[in-house]
Design a protein around this motif. Structure first.
Motif: not given
Length: 206
Positions: A17-28
């Motif tokens: 969900r975060m990767e879908k709705f946020r433009a930049d790479l999310q912290k994993l």
């Protein structure tokens, strides 16, 4: 001892969900790939155990577990696809602007980013820059087809190590003390640094 990141169905859904709705790479988490590998193994074992029971009472459980496993793999593919597209875009912008960040990249994404940046920069220098300066257009060195060797270490394990994903996206292990195996350079360095194994031999694999 570092705490292992625990992957759940709900956590994967939230990551997607975060990767879908946020433009930049999310912290994993740094161990995300290894945690996912363990999660898939655990789910597969549960499914095998359920399927081995010769009882129609468990049929609904088998169907539910199989469906969840299929959904997890679909989510993982979409997470990978979306992050892959973001890495490509980041490398392209860095090649155009001459600057770019590498935050929130997993190990294999960092290698992917570095390779893309070399590729895009090589094209811009060899083609666009030469064209604008009325010079001969040259094939970028970074995209010449060359057989590049990949480094591997032959390791002897001194501690038990769970299954993990190498930077080449191939699974390795699990390993027990005294096991000997060839491991990619990046993973080998981490194992050696953490005193999980000893190097027997280092060689280049064509």
């Amino acid at each position: 001892m570092a705490t292992q990141n625990v992957i759940t169905y709900e956590k994967l859904y939230e990551i997607l969900r975060m990767e879908k709705f946020r433009a930049d790479l999310q912290k994993l988490p740094d161990d995300f790939m290894n945690s996912v590998t363990r999660y898939l193994e655990e789910k597969s074992k549960i499914l095998e155990k359920q399927e081995s029971k010769d009882n129609s009472m468990f049929e609904s459980e088998v169907v539910a577990t199989r469906r969840q496993l299929e959904n997890v793999k679909k989510m993982l593919k979409e997470i990978y696809d979306r992050r892959e597209a973001k890495v490509i875009q980041r490398a392209l912008l860095a090649a155009r602007s001459g600057s770019g960040g590498t935050t929130n990249l997993l190990d294999h994404e960092q290698s992917f980013y570095d390779g893309l940046l070399d590729l895009f920069s090589g094209y811009r220098t060899g083609v666009l820059s030469n064209l604008l300066q009325n010079k001969e257009i040259k094939k970028p060195k970074s995209i010449k087809k060359e057989s590049k060797p990949s480094s591997q270490y032959i390791l002897r394990f001194v501690e038990a190590v769970p299954r993990f994903m190498g930077e080449n996206m191939q699974p390795y292990g699990p390993f027990e003390p005294e096991d000997v195996a060839a491991v990619p350079l990046g993973a080998a360095k981490i194992l050696l640094k953490n005193n999980k194994a000893q190097a027997i031999e280092h060689h280049e694999k064509a």
